[in-house]
Design an enzyme around this catalytic site. Structure first.
Site, short mmCIF file in Angstrom:
data_model
loop_
_atom_site.label_atom_id
_atom_site.label_comp_id
_atom_site.label_asym_id
_atom_site.label_seq_id
_atom_site.Cartn_x
_atom_site.Cartn_y
_atom_site.Cartn_z
N SER A 142 1.13 -1.26 0.08
CA SER A 142 -0.05 -0.06 -0.26
C SER A 142 1.14 1.33 0.01
O SER A 142 0.74 2.29 -0.10
CB SER A 142 -0.76 -0.31 1.22
N HIS A 184 -2.74 -2.65 -6.70
CA HIS A 184 -2.83 -1.48 -5.57
C HIS A 184 -4.10 -2.24 -4.82
O HIS A 184 -4.43 -1.30 -5.69
CB HIS A 184 -1.98 -0.73 -4.76
N GLU A 244 -4.80 0.47 -8.54
CA GLU A 244 -3.74 1.73 -8.02
C GLU A 244 -3.26 1.00 -8.85
O GLU A 244 -2.49 -0.13 -8.60
CB GLU A 244 -3.50 2.32 -7.28
N ASN A 296 -3.44 6.01 -0.80
CA ASN A 296 -2.57 6.38 0.58
C ASN A 296 -1.85 7.44 0.76
O ASN A 296 -2.04 7.96 2.51
CB ASN A 296 -2.21 5.28 0.80
#
Ligand code: CAA
Length: 291
Positions: free
Chosen positions: A119, A140, A152, A190
């Protein structure tokens, strides 16, 4: 290059979901973990999710059986040979991920594509634990994997176009929407989520408001499906602390420093739903009990 056979290592929250959506898209999947018990537990979670879909009338029993029939289990990296794509979804710990990739490099076919579900850790860096940085990429996924529409994709410095194209096509086969991020700490999502959750923990720590009011504020004031503290418990407070530490070290910017309360909670083992206690308390099925 077409991706039909997928090896997923790490059968936890993310890994079992990745295996489920891959098998649902018709891929042959092997789900692996450190022990047969953990791998089987991941497969049982898939069986449970599919059974719920059958109950709701969203899937026929025969379809559910066919999907589950496409999920085999394995122990460790040894069964990775014979797969087109290897997805690593072990704990968010750089040393563990590197060790896993060293072992996968020995076990997998020489031309297999390697993808990490990290992540926030550098894709370019993890690729150096393998023999194939051009065929290494970040895929991701978001939790719960069967529900969340996004993947992602992160190219490392050396990821080649064939690998990117094959992984993009694979993500589309799974019915996901793809966004692309450069290999920067926290990527795109993130980098936004880490500071958001962190600020909520600072507000709680400073007694600006209660956990319930912070979460209700985000749900009703911002239309988020979950408040930031609920979401931290859902994803894992250890995972969110890991993301913040990567952002802090990677950018060297104090705006990413983790709230001391978040670090304390992780030290105390209050990791969220998976340990039964985080910002809230949960029963063994993960249902909220209150604070
Ligand atoms: N697996 C499969 N399906 C699930 C599920 C799971 N674990 N949890 C919920 N669902 C399904 C339900 O079956 C239901 O499906 P239908 O609408 O078809 O009946 C649907 O999702 C909605 O579930 P519920 O009605 O039970 O509950 P809800 O409306 O409160 O939604 C939620 C639950 C989908 C989790 C929602 O609260 C949500 O979207 N929360 C935010 C999740 C989020 O932000 N995820 C990203 C986290 S960040 C991350 O993953 C990346 C990282 O690196 C940290």
């Amino acid at each position: 290059m077409s991706i039909d056979r997928v090896f997923v290592i790490g059968a936890g929250l993310m890994g079992h979901g990745i295996a489920q959506v891959s098998a649902t898209a018709g891929k042959q999947v092997t789900l692996s973990d450190r022990t047969a018990e953990l791998a089987n537990k991941g497969r049982d979670r898939i069986a449970g999710n599919l059974a719920r879909l059958v109950e709701k009338g969203k899937l026929d029993q025969s379809q559910a059986e066919a999907i589950l029939g496409r999920v085999a289990t394995a122990v460790g990296p040894d069964g990775a040979a014979g797969h087109d794509l290897v997805i690593e979804a072990v704990f968010e710990d750089e040393a563990l991920k590197r060790e896993t990739w060293v072992a996968l490099t020995k076990a997998a076919d020489p031309d297999a594509v390697f993808a990490t579900n990290t992540s926030s850790i550098s894709i370019t860096g993890l690729a150096t634990a393998t023999d194939r940085p051009p065929r290494f990429i970040g895929l991701h996924f978001f939790s719960p994997v069967p529900v969340m529409q996004l993947i992602e994709i992160i190219r490392g410095l050396e990821t080649d176009d064939d690998t990117y194209d094959a992984c993009r096509a694979f993500a589309q086969d799974l019915g996901k929407i793809v966004i692309e991020s450069k290999d920067m700490p926290g990527f795109l999502v993130n980098r936004m989520l880490g500071p958001f959750i962190n600020e909520a923990v600072f507000a709680l720590m400073e007694s600006t408001g209660s956990a319930e009011d912070i979460d209700t504020g985000a749900k009703l004031g911002l239309n988020h499906p979950m408040g930031p503290l609920e979401l931290a418990d859902f994803v894992g407070n250890d995972v969110m602390l890991g993301v913040l530490d990567v952002l802090y070290r990677g950018f060297g910017d104090p705006k990413f420093r983790a709230a001391p309360l978040l670090r304390q909670m992780v030290t105390a083992g209050h990791l969220g739903r998976k340990t039964g206690r985080g910002f809230y308390r949960y029963d063994e099925k993960g249902n909220r009990l209150g604070r």
